[in-house]
Scaffold this active site. Structure first.
Site, mmCIF file in Angstrom:
data_model
loop_
_atom_site.group_PDB
_atom_site.id
_atom_site.type_symbol
_atom_site.label_atom_id
_atom_site.label_comp_id
_atom_site.label_asym_id
_atom_site.label_seq_id
_atom_site.Cartn_x
_atom_site.Cartn_y
_atom_site.Cartn_z
ATOM 1 N N HIS A 18 65.787 6.248 39.258
ATOM 2 C CA HIS A 18 64.833 7.101 38.514
ATOM 3 C C HIS A 18 65.323 7.422 37.102
ATOM 4 O O HIS A 18 64.949 8.446 36.532
ATOM 5 C CB HIS A 18 64.559 8.409 39.268
ATOM 6 C CG HIS A 18 64.271 8.207 40.726
ATOM 7 N ND1 HIS A 18 63.016 7.989 41.216
ATOM 8 C CD2 HIS A 18 65.123 8.156 41.796
ATOM 9 C CE1 HIS A 18 63.080 7.837 42.530
ATOM 10 N NE2 HIS A 18 64.343 7.917 42.913
ATOM 11 N N SER A 36 65.575 -1.900 8.974
ATOM 12 C CA SER A 36 64.269 -1.323 8.674
ATOM 13 C C SER A 36 64.015 -1.440 7.177
ATOM 14 O O SER A 36 64.947 -1.409 6.375
ATOM 15 C CB SER A 36 64.269 0.147 9.096
ATOM 16 O OG SER A 36 63.314 0.868 8.348
ATOM 17 N N LYS A 66 68.939 2.199 9.980
ATOM 18 C CA LYS A 66 68.512 1.587 11.237
ATOM 19 C C LYS A 66 69.125 0.229 11.544
ATOM 20 O O LYS A 66 69.331 -0.600 10.681
ATOM 21 C CB LYS A 66 66.987 1.421 11.233
ATOM 22 C CG LYS A 66 66.246 2.708 11.396
ATOM 23 C CD LYS A 66 66.372 3.247 12.813
ATOM 24 C CE LYS A 66 65.036 3.389 13.413
ATOM 25 N NZ LYS A 66 64.607 2.644 14.442
ATOM 26 N N GLU A 112 63.541 -6.650 22.296
ATOM 27 C CA GLU A 112 62.147 -6.190 22.383
ATOM 28 C C GLU A 112 61.175 -7.365 22.447
ATOM 29 O O GLU A 112 60.199 -7.350 23.194
ATOM 30 C CB GLU A 112 61.827 -5.287 21.185
ATOM 31 C CG GLU A 112 62.530 -3.940 21.292
ATOM 32 C CD GLU A 112 62.460 -3.123 20.005
ATOM 33 O OE1 GLU A 112 61.543 -3.325 19.196
ATOM 34 O OE2 GLU A 112 63.344 -2.272 19.807
#
Ligand code: ARG
Length: 462
Positions: free
Chosen positions: A160, A281, A287, A294
């Protein structure tokens, strides 16, 4: 229309095909990828026709010579693929006519594009499954290498997404090895299913020529000819098998990617990627984003989509061949391309990831991860039932929570407040390393188990 440019069925037709339809009806842009298989199938078919004296040997040789020439042309990018001739089969046949003349007309004896296309496609799927298997092997090897370096790296295991019990990072990596091993097995099994040769069933009914289907089967690397001509030209199970195996593998890749993204987050900070697996970025200078992970997570959906499309195509088709099925190749080719890239990127990701060992260890101590070990200790040393041990351990967690302490920060006196008759040997229970090493049951996370498993797997994946 000059007869040279006519479709093979032109004699019965007064008009050429609508240009608008040709755009979607012609599959050549897609199925030219089958040229090797198509030419091999044709060569073997021509050999068989010669051997069976259905055509004379000289003609058979001439046809084979022409086919080999075409193969060379295609390989050297010297072949002019034309939508006018619809697909790879007719493009090659047309070219054969220009190279060897009217003898080319004997090649299509005792076959149809219906059996031809499945023969090509099965051969291609077999070849490509072997490619996938090779790449999965590579990925598994990278997992094993990473695992070997992290046998003693302790981290929290999650259920979980809450800290559950301490585990070794290597054990987590080996979990993915098991998943990708099953994927590999799926592709291996698929290859075993594709062992029946479609060539020679003709359009759907078989043929009146005395062909030798055992000969063509063997020459093309199949075990035996298919049993039923109708089923043969209607069957696309092998494409579904491929797409489904690719989808399940994509599920695993996506779960891996998702997990690594979470662990790489500024909240978790459990791992880092090499800069080559990150992007920046355009506005936020600080970043470093895990784009490769992804992207492969995102692309898994495409694999599922191709499977869904193929299932939908097949579910409403009566036997036997329908043009609907022509779309099968695009689906399988796309799924293959996506999967291969995703496996390769996964491999790079695994190679490039660095565990933040201190953070892993400190997180392993958070969330009262040794509470189960304490309950087990009470069962094993204090003659309690598991439920009794569980309640005492839960009380200790309540106490620690109130005191804002981790379980390994409690002293013996505090623990004795919950259960009186404990001696100091209980303290080891709250050590996460001890917790990991107690999990000696087969398949558990103990160092001993992991070492054994890694050496077993290393032999399997040399
Ligand atoms: N290009 C076709 C396909 O992939 C080959 C089979 C054509 N057969 C037919 N009866 N039109 O399905």
């Amino acid at each position: 229309m000059k007869s040279k440019n006519k479709a093979v069925w032109g004699t019965r037709f007064n008009k050429p095909i609508s240009k608008k339809f040709e755009k979607i009806g012609a599959s050549i842009d897609i199925d030219k990828r089958l040229f090797e298989e198509d030419i091999l199938g044709s060569i073997v078919h021509a050999q068989m026709l010669g051997k069976q004296k259905i055509i004379n040997k000289k003609r058979s040789k001439k046809i084979i010579g022409g086919l080999k020439k075409i193969r060379n042309e295609i390989k050297r990018n010297k072949f002019n693929f034309s939508k006018k001739y619809e697909d790879i089969h007719l493009n090659i046949e047309k070219r054969l006519f220009t190279i060897i003349g009217s003898d080319a007309g004997y090649l299509h004896i005792a076959r149809s594009r219906n059996d031809q296309v499945i023969t090509d496609f099965k051969l291609w799927i077999k070849k490509s499954s072997i490619e996938v298997i090779k790449n999965i092997n590579g990925l598994i090897k990278s997992f094993l290498k990473k695992a070997e370096g992290n046998i003693k790296t302790i981290m929290p295991g999650f259920t979980h997404l809450k800290n559950a019990q301490p585990i070794a990072f290597a054990h987590y990596l080996l979990a993915y090895v098991e998943m990708f091993k099953r994927d590999k097995e799926r592709f291996v099994n698929n290859i075993n299913y594709i062992n029946e040769c479609p060539l020679g069933v003709g359009a759907l009914a078989g043929t009146s020529y005395k062909i030798d289907r055992n000969f063509t089967s063997k020459k093309l690397g199949f075990k035996k000819p298919t049993n039923n001509s109708i089923d043969t030209v209607s069957d696309r199970d092998f494409a579904l098998d491929f797409l489904s195996s690719a989808s399940i593998c994509a599920v695993h890749i996506s779960r891996l990617a998702e997990e690594l993204i979470i662990w790489n987050s500024d909240i978790f900070k459990l791992i880092k990627f090499d800069d080559k697996m990150l992007t920046g970025s355009s506005i936020m200078p600080q970043k470093k984003n895990p784009d490769p992970a992804e992207l492969i997570r995102g692309r898994a959906g495409e694999n599922f989509g191709k499977l869904q499309a193929m299932l939908t195509t097949m579910k409403g088709l009566p036997l036997s061949y329908y043009k609907d099925m022509q779309e099968d190749k695009k689906l399988v080719f796309d799924s293959f391309d996506i999967l291969m890239e995703s496996i390769l990127i996964s491999n790079e990701l695994v190679k490039s990831l660095k565990p933040n060992k201190e953070r892993m260890l400190s997180l392993a101590n958070e969330g009262y991860t040794t509470a189960t070990d304490f309950a087990d200790y009470l069962v094993q040393n204090k003659n309690l039932s598991f439920r009794e041990g569980y309640i005492i351990s839960a009380k200790l967690v309540n106490y620690a929570e109130k005191k804002k302490k981790k379980l390994n920060e409690l002293d013996l006196n505090e623990i004795r407040k919950i259960k009186k008759d404990l001696d100091k040997d209980v303290m080891k229970v709250f050590d996460v390393r001890n917790s990991v090493n107690l999990k000696t049951s087969y398949g558990g996370t103990s160092t001993k188990n992991i070492k054994k498993m890694i050496s077993k797997l290393k032999k399997e994946f040399k």
